[in-house]
Design a protein around this motif. Structure first.
Motif, PDB file in Angstrom:
ATOM      1  N   UNK A  52       1.058  -1.574  -0.022  1.00 40.34           N
ATOM      2  CA  UNK A  52       0.191   0.218  -0.122  1.00 40.34           C
ATOM      3  C   UNK A  52       0.957   1.084  -0.181  1.00 40.34           C
ATOM      4  N   UNK A  53       0.492   1.928  -0.797  1.00 35.16           N
ATOM      5  CA  UNK A  53       1.096   3.073  -0.578  1.00 35.16           C
ATOM      6  C   UNK A  53       0.977   4.275   0.859  1.00 35.16           C
ATOM      7  N   UNK A  54       1.902   5.263   0.841  1.00 30.19           N
ATOM      8  CA  UNK A  54       1.679   5.887   2.266  1.00 30.19           C
ATOM      9  C   UNK A  54       1.188   7.030   2.475  1.00 30.19           C
ATOM     10  N   UNK A  55       0.084   7.579   3.459  1.00 34.49           N
ATOM     11  CA  UNK A  55       0.876   6.220   4.783  1.00 34.49           C
ATOM     12  C   UNK A  55      -0.603   5.496   4.791  1.00 34.49           C
ATOM     13  N   UNK A  56      -1.319   4.844   3.951  1.00 31.30           N
ATOM     14  CA  UNK A  56      -2.027   3.625   3.841  1.00 31.30           C
ATOM     15  C   UNK A  56      -1.173   2.136   4.642  1.00 31.30           C
ATOM     16  N   UNK A 114     -11.371  -4.950   6.411  1.00 35.35           N
ATOM     17  CA  UNK A 114     -12.250  -4.453   5.542  1.00 35.35           C
ATOM     18  C   UNK A 114     -13.523  -3.716   5.922  1.00 35.35           C
ATOM     19  N   UNK A 118     -14.562  -0.713   7.985  1.00 30.57           N
ATOM     20  CA  UNK A 118     -16.202   0.540   7.113  1.00 30.57           C
ATOM     21  C   UNK A 118     -17.250   0.452   9.059  1.00 30.57           C
ATOM     22  N   UNK A 121     -16.449   2.618  11.856  1.00 26.92           N
ATOM     23  CA  UNK A 121     -16.828   4.126  11.318  1.00 26.92           C
ATOM     24  C   UNK A 121     -17.871   4.240  11.267  1.00 26.92           C
ATOM     25  N   UNK A 122     -18.896   3.843  10.734  1.00 27.30           N
ATOM     26  CA  UNK A 122     -20.463   3.974  10.426  1.00 27.30           C
ATOM     27  C   UNK A 122     -21.066   4.136  11.763  1.00 27.30           C
ATOM     28  N   UNK A 141     -11.564   9.340   6.769  1.00 23.86           N
ATOM     29  CA  UNK A 141     -10.660   9.666   5.166  1.00 23.86           C
ATOM     30  C   UNK A 141     -10.354   8.284   5.368  1.00 23.86           C
ATOM     31  N   UNK A 144     -11.787   5.321   5.476  1.00 23.91           N
ATOM     32  CA  UNK A 144     -12.886   4.443   4.107  1.00 23.91           C
ATOM     33  C   UNK A 144     -11.492   4.104   3.361  1.00 23.91           C
ATOM     34  N   UNK A 145     -10.268   4.534   2.732  1.00 24.86           N
ATOM     35  CA  UNK A 145      -9.252   4.307   2.584  1.00 24.86           C
ATOM     36  C   UNK A 145      -9.209   3.765   2.270  1.00 24.86           C
ATOM     37  N   UNK A 148     -10.993   0.217   1.764  1.00 27.98           N
ATOM     38  CA  UNK A 148     -11.351   0.160  -0.058  1.00 27.98           C
ATOM     39  C   UNK A 148      -9.691  -0.760  -0.167  1.00 27.98           C
ATOM     40  N   UNK A 149      -8.005  -0.149   0.300  1.00 29.58           N
ATOM     41  CA  UNK A 149      -7.513  -1.091  -0.183  1.00 29.58           C
ATOM     42  C   UNK A 149      -6.928  -2.077   0.168  1.00 29.58           C
TER      43      UNK A 149
END
Lengths: 369, 369
Positions: A52-56, A114, A118, A121-122, A141, A144-145, A148-149
């Motif tokens: 995963x790309x930073x910061x994910x 995943x 989510x 948060x919900x 954010x 969520x992101x 998804x990833x």
């Protein structure tokens, strides 16, 4: 309390020892199965998250309990790892090596996490596994992101071998994921409804918990080349095991010890959850059910439920028990456990593997947390 | 203004008519291609959305513009449908019937709309296609949940035929989806950074816009049995087309007419977006770039940017233009358009299909909105 028996009103275990079907040394055997699942799948899971790309990558590592909020490595509690253990056993059930189930184990863990990211948060849940949830620490954010990833990564991990079996496994995982999402949608909608039937509650729990455990229990077999009949039988085992697991979770959600569950006392009552003990109690005849119905109907409109005293929740819990909701749920766990075992009867598999699947089923319904 | 030419400071189109490579009657031809994509894919998309459990089906139908906030059917604006048109052409490029590309077209549309639902929530955007966004109308939980459901549906639609080609297509879609998520992560992180290089901005836009257009351009061919070399060339066409598209979007984000774009004036400046014209201007030499850098650095810390007058944004836009950011972005759109066309040179395909792909590329860079 070394061992929690989250069952009947007199504290006996849901499945008494003499009814357990696996070998007497199962406790040690299950520990080894869980350990094997963790040992084989964690490096692959970590390598996947590293993509995963930073910061994910950092946010995901925090979620999995590998680092703390400041980014320091920790030796975290990453859960019981029942799903990876099931995925490896599932490969063995098809006559394949346990390693064949690893991509399935990792994909299922990614989808599970995943959904946790989510859902927390919900639902506005601030704690998970005794730590602040991702949205509390890193913001909505990122929750969520990164969710998804992880979902996308699950498919990537499964499909990158490019085999027909991988395609079949991904299809089963996708169907399970859609059920997971349906279950969360039902769970949210139930919070706004006054009455939920036992059947509706079971359907929701089957979607939310059963479907992914069903997938974990069959995905290794699919990757190992099992036919659909075998995969479906293993799915059925996992589905009913998931329902048994959830029934016990619902008991712990009301009567569990905070030190053991990592949640507040009366956790599900505070959140007005229409869990199995509640809906079963409301469906009963008699004065306790009636009184409970009145109280919960008033609670539904009361924004100050968070300020209730321990005693007020204890009154509700006692009414649920008096109306039979606790006992019914405990029995339901046993029924689902039995149905799960039945599903294995038609499947040919190595006797070792069968014994291990039975032991894991016992473990899930007689568990510490 | 029947036709928007979102380019150079003197209003000429990005690609002047005499440089367009497709046949002179392309405008009509493109309308027919878009219409075909919409006609063939919409019924399948609607049937897929109908599978969602209530209330997710309703929320999704609102998002797609099929019903209004009260649930009444509307004849909504569901976008240009460039992606479905590309997916069908892509099937034809592999020598297959356009219908072969339909599951790919629908899957790409589902992923695109999953990302819109989540991005609108993460970015706090309240309007899309001149309507309130889903999180504004149905709440954040539904935006998360329905986004998740559309993502899962995309894989389901592709995989349910169970072919090897479907597995390959799903793998490409998954890789594209991961890039999409990476791009959104980069976009969010850029908002908190003072400086972003042109290369970083192009990478982000390649992930956020290029990857899915690349997938749309190749997925039909993969479903039609094309080899990886052909699929990769078509992907490259779509990727650079996506970058050309985004460069123009970035121009419209600053200088676009609200009536045409459906957004506020100076939309990207209001959101402090580090889009191509901005980063290109900041990278330039000279006093305009220096003055712009000082203003934007101050804006970054100013919570009252929402209260700025039209004139204050006009000053910034003029500095971007003076520093060459507008002209550079316009040239970049042309460069990417040319690279997209180049990618098709090595691919054998029916001449009709090639002409249509060229016409669609022209349409994307010379567009109304």
């Amino acid at each position: 309390m070394p061992y929690e028996h989250p069952s009947g009103s007199r504290g006996e275990p849901v499945i008494p020892a003499h009814e357990q079907v696996a070998a007497p040394d199962t406790r040690e055997g299950v520990t080894a199965l869980l350990e094997r699942g963790r040992t084989l799948s964690t490096p692959v899971l970590r390598a996947a998250v590293d993509r995963l790309a930073s910061p994910m990558d950092t946010v995901a590592a925090y979620h999995f309990g590998w680092i703390d909020a400041e980014g320091n490595p920790v030796d975290g509690d990453s859960g019981k790892a029942v799903r990876p253990a099931l995925a490896l056993l599932s490969a063995e059930a098809a006559g394949a090596a346990p390693q064949v189930g690893v991509p399935g184990a990792v994909a299922v863990e990614l989808v599970h996490n995943f959904s946790l990211l989510h859902d927390d948060l919900m639902d506005g849940d601030e704690q998970r596994r005794h730590r602040d949830t991702v949205w509390k620490v890193h913001g909505p954010a990122q929750a969520i992101l990164v969710g998804d990833a992880l979902f996308a990564l699950a498919n990537e991990i499964l499909l990158e071998h490019g085999t027909v079996e991988a395609g079949r496994a991904t299809r089963r995982l996708t169907v399970a994921t859609r059920k997971l999402i349906d279950g969360q949608a039902q769970d949210i909608s139930f919070e706004h409804r006054e009455r939920v039937t036992v059947a509706e509650c079971l359907e929701m729990e089957g979607n939310k918990t059963g479907a992914l455990l069903a997938c974990a229990s069959s995905i290794g077999a699919v990757l190992g080349g099992a036919d659909d009949v075998t995969a479906d039988a293993l799915e059925s085992y996992g589905y009913h095991l998931g329902l048994a697991f959830q029934a016990i979770d619902d008991l712990l959600g009301i009567w569990g010890e905070p030190a053991v569950t990592g949640k507040q006392t009366w956790s599900d009552l505070r959140q007005r959850k229409k869990s199995l003990p509640v809906v079963a109690a409301l469906a009963a005849e008699g004065s306790a059910a009636g009184r409970l119905g009145e109280l919960l109907a008033a609670d539904a409109k009361n924004p100050e439920i968070g300020e209730f005293s321990e005693e007020e929740f204890a009154i509700r819990a006692a009414l649920i028990e008096e109306a039979g909701g606790r006992e019914w749920t405990s029995q339901e766990a046993r029924r689902q456990h039995a149905t799960a075992l039945d599903a294995l009867n038609g499947v040919e598999m190595p006797e070792d593997t069968r014994r291990n699947l039975l032991a894991l089923a016992d473990f899930v319904v007689v568990r510490e947390r």
